[in-house]
Design an enzyme around this catalytic site. Structure first.
Site, mmCIF file in Angstrom:
data_model
loop_
_atom_site.group_PDB
_atom_site.id
_atom_site.type_symbol
_atom_site.label_atom_id
_atom_site.label_comp_id
_atom_site.label_asym_id
_atom_site.label_seq_id
_atom_site.Cartn_x
_atom_site.Cartn_y
_atom_site.Cartn_z
ATOM 1 N N TYR A 1 15.573 3.311 1.095
ATOM 2 C CA TYR A 1 15.503 1.886 0.744
ATOM 3 C C TYR A 1 16.813 1.205 1.166
ATOM 4 O O TYR A 1 17.629 0.833 0.336
ATOM 5 C CB TYR A 1 15.261 1.718 -0.758
ATOM 6 C CG TYR A 1 13.831 2.026 -1.176
ATOM 7 C CD1 TYR A 1 12.769 1.198 -0.808
ATOM 8 C CD2 TYR A 1 13.534 3.138 -1.954
ATOM 9 C CE1 TYR A 1 11.459 1.477 -1.197
ATOM 10 C CE2 TYR A 1 12.221 3.431 -2.349
ATOM 11 C CZ TYR A 1 11.203 2.583 -1.960
ATOM 12 O OH TYR A 1 9.905 2.857 -2.346
ATOM 13 N N GLU B 1 12.232 6.654 8.548
ATOM 14 C CA GLU B 1 11.822 7.130 7.219
ATOM 15 C C GLU B 1 11.423 8.610 7.269
ATOM 16 O O GLU B 1 11.828 9.399 6.408
ATOM 17 C CB GLU B 1 10.647 6.295 6.699
ATOM 18 C CG GLU B 1 11.027 4.860 6.345
ATOM 19 C CD GLU B 1 9.876 4.082 5.732
ATOM 20 O OE1 GLU B 1 8.758 4.621 5.613
ATOM 21 O OE2 GLU B 1 10.109 2.921 5.367
ATOM 22 N N ARG C 1 -3.025 0.033 -5.124
ATOM 23 C CA ARG C 1 -2.238 -0.565 -6.215
ATOM 24 C C ARG C 1 -3.092 -1.474 -7.105
ATOM 25 O O ARG C 1 -2.911 -1.514 -8.309
ATOM 26 C CB ARG C 1 -1.063 -1.340 -5.620
ATOM 27 C CG ARG C 1 0.023 -0.417 -5.043
ATOM 28 C CD ARG C 1 1.021 -1.216 -4.239
ATOM 29 N NE ARG C 1 2.173 -0.431 -3.811
ATOM 30 C CZ ARG C 1 3.099 -0.883 -2.972
ATOM 31 N NH1 ARG C 1 2.992 -2.106 -2.460
ATOM 32 N NH2 ARG C 1 4.128 -0.128 -2.637
ATOM 33 N N THR D 1 2.887 -5.558 -3.322
ATOM 34 C CA THR D 1 3.881 -4.855 -4.146
ATOM 35 C C THR D 1 3.571 -4.870 -5.645
ATOM 36 O O THR D 1 3.788 -3.874 -6.338
ATOM 37 C CB THR D 1 5.282 -5.487 -3.912
ATOM 38 O OG1 THR D 1 5.558 -5.477 -2.515
ATOM 39 C CG2 THR D 1 6.370 -4.742 -4.657
ATOM 40 N N LYS E 1 4.389 7.985 -5.438
ATOM 41 C CA LYS E 1 5.584 7.884 -6.284
ATOM 42 C C LYS E 1 5.373 8.666 -7.586
ATOM 43 O O LYS E 1 4.243 9.080 -7.904
ATOM 44 C CB LYS E 1 5.878 6.401 -6.538
ATOM 45 C CG LYS E 1 6.215 5.628 -5.251
ATOM 46 C CD LYS E 1 6.504 4.151 -5.540
ATOM 47 C CE LYS E 1 6.886 3.397 -4.280
ATOM 48 N NZ LYS E 1 7.192 1.966 -4.536
ATOM 49 N N ASN F 1 4.276 1.128 -8.827
ATOM 50 C CA ASN F 1 3.115 0.762 -7.999
ATOM 51 C C ASN F 1 2.556 1.941 -7.202
ATOM 52 O O ASN F 1 1.936 1.760 -6.158
ATOM 53 C CB ASN F 1 3.454 -0.431 -7.112
ATOM 54 C CG ASN F 1 4.710 -0.207 -6.295
ATOM 55 O OD1 ASN F 1 5.202 0.921 -6.198
ATOM 56 N ND2 ASN F 1 5.225 -1.274 -5.695
ATOM 57 N N HIS G 1 4.334 4.418 -1.780
ATOM 58 C CA HIS G 1 5.111 3.740 -0.738
ATOM 59 C C HIS G 1 4.432 3.980 0.599
ATOM 60 O O HIS G 1 3.878 5.050 0.836
ATOM 61 C CB HIS G 1 6.535 4.317 -0.644
ATOM 62 C CG HIS G 1 7.173 4.032 0.679
ATOM 63 N ND1 HIS G 1 7.720 2.810 0.975
ATOM 64 C CD2 HIS G 1 7.263 4.759 1.819
ATOM 65 C CE1 HIS G 1 8.143 2.823 2.235
ATOM 66 N NE2 HIS G 1 7.879 3.998 2.764
HETATM 67 P P1 ATP Z 1 7.594 0.186 -1.009
HETATM 68 O O1 ATP Z 1 8.744 -0.165 -0.068
HETATM 69 O O2 ATP Z 1 8.008 1.062 -2.148
HETATM 70 O O3 ATP Z 1 6.436 0.703 -0.240
HETATM 71 P P2 ATP Z 1 6.913 -2.625 -1.032
HETATM 72 O O4 ATP Z 1 7.212 -2.594 0.438
HETATM 73 O O5 ATP Z 1 5.596 -3.161 -1.460
HETATM 74 O O6 ATP Z 1 7.073 -1.184 -1.677
HETATM 75 P P3 ATP Z 1 9.578 -3.691 -1.446
HETATM 76 O O7 ATP Z 1 9.805 -5.165 -1.453
HETATM 77 O O8 ATP Z 1 10.009 -2.910 -0.253
HETATM 78 O O9 ATP Z 1 8.035 -3.450 -1.795
HETATM 79 O O10 ATP Z 1 10.283 -3.095 -2.768
HETATM 80 C C1 ATP Z 1 10.450 -1.699 -2.920
HETATM 81 C C2 ATP Z 1 10.053 -1.294 -4.327
HETATM 82 O O11 ATP Z 1 10.971 -1.887 -5.261
HETATM 83 C C3 ATP Z 1 8.673 -1.797 -4.798
HETATM 84 O O12 ATP Z 1 7.626 -0.961 -4.403
HETATM 85 C C4 ATP Z 1 8.857 -1.783 -6.301
HETATM 86 O O13 ATP Z 1 8.731 -0.474 -6.842
HETATM 87 C C5 ATP Z 1 10.312 -2.223 -6.471
HETATM 88 N N1 ATP Z 1 10.447 -3.686 -6.623
HETATM 89 C C6 ATP Z 1 10.390 -4.623 -5.656
HETATM 90 N N2 ATP Z 1 10.587 -5.851 -6.141
HETATM 91 C C7 ATP Z 1 10.793 -5.712 -7.465
HETATM 92 C C8 ATP Z 1 11.044 -6.625 -8.543
HETATM 93 N N3 ATP Z 1 11.156 -7.925 -8.356
HETATM 94 N N4 ATP Z 1 11.190 -6.120 -9.787
HETATM 95 C C9 ATP Z 1 11.104 -4.779 -10.010
HETATM 96 N N5 ATP Z 1 10.853 -3.880 -9.044
HETATM 97 C C10 ATP Z 1 10.692 -4.326 -7.791
HETATM 98 MG MG MG Z 2 8.981 -1.787 1.256
#
Ligand code: ATP
Ligand code: MG
Length: 204
Positions: A57, A173, A138, A127, A17, A158, A161
């Protein structure tokens, strides 16, 4: 395509990212993934468009609600006003996420290999970086929390992805970010030691 032709063909989409690029962690992150034996079959730097990010997303109402409920809990606990439904707070998170993802260049790549989705997820970690396991990308390289993001109204930074789902999701994706001709099918010499049934040709 829902299942790879052989387990060694399993695909995962990975994206460093904008914060990963700005922290000069491209090499470090790729190294951790590459040294497992997983094979990189496509790789490039680009600035994602908003449209690509919304497609990538593709969160549903259940996701918005569960994320938003956590934000509502946090606001109550911190004495902050709760001004809208949980689902709306959840949608705010994706809006903030898209702002973050389009803020600068990212490095996207496709990895192939046995159990690539599970292996990359394990290396990436949970996450929220401050609570991700030690030893994960992370957990080792950054410090962000949900709570600071709630205070400042931004997405969790973080670094990376990775695909979190089956091969249909991985293919979905990959198709957003890569054209078929940008993916190279080739053999790594080390695949013999990773996958061959008979380890012929080692002893002289
Ligand atoms: P990614 O899909 O980016 O690999 P992930 O699968 O760990 O990450 P997801 O739950 O899919 O997490 O959320 C996508 C992204 O949205 C996270 O990586 C983070 O950048 C952001 N995000 C998720 N939850 C929150 C939250 N509660 N507050 C702020 N940002 C969040
Ligand atoms: Mg995710």
């Amino acid at each position: 395509m829902s299942k790879p032709s052989h387990p060694k063909k399993e695909l995962s989409y990975v994206m460093i990212k904008p914060d990963g690029i700005q922290r000069s962690l491209v090499g470090e992150i790729i190294k951790r993934i590459e040294r497992t034996g997983l094979k990189i079959i496509a790789l490039k730097m680009f600035v994602p468009t908003e449209e690509q990010c919304w497609t990538h997303y593709n969160k549903d109402d259940a996701w918005f609600t569960s994320k938003g409920e956590r934000t509502v809990e946090f606001r109550k606990k911190s004495g902050l006003p709760v001004e809208k439904e949980a689902i709306e707070y959840g949608k705010d998170i994706v809006r903030a996420l898209i702002k973050y993802m389009t803020s600068g260049p990212v490095v996207g790549f496709v990895v192939e290999g046995n159990s690539s989705v599970t292996v990359v997820k394990k290396l990436v970690g949970g996450t929220e970086p401050a609570t991700s396991d030690v030893g994960t990308i992370r957990g080792d390289y950054t410090i962000d929390t949900y709570s600071i993001c709630d205070v400042d109204g931004r997405a969790v930074r973080n670094l990376i992805h990775c695909t979190d789902g089956d091969q249909t999701e991985a293919q979905r994706e990959i198709a957003i970010w890569f054209k078929p001709e940008e993916i190279t099918n080739y053999r790594l010499v080390q695949e013999e030691i990773l996958y061959d049934v008979d380890l012929d040709g080692i002893l002289e």
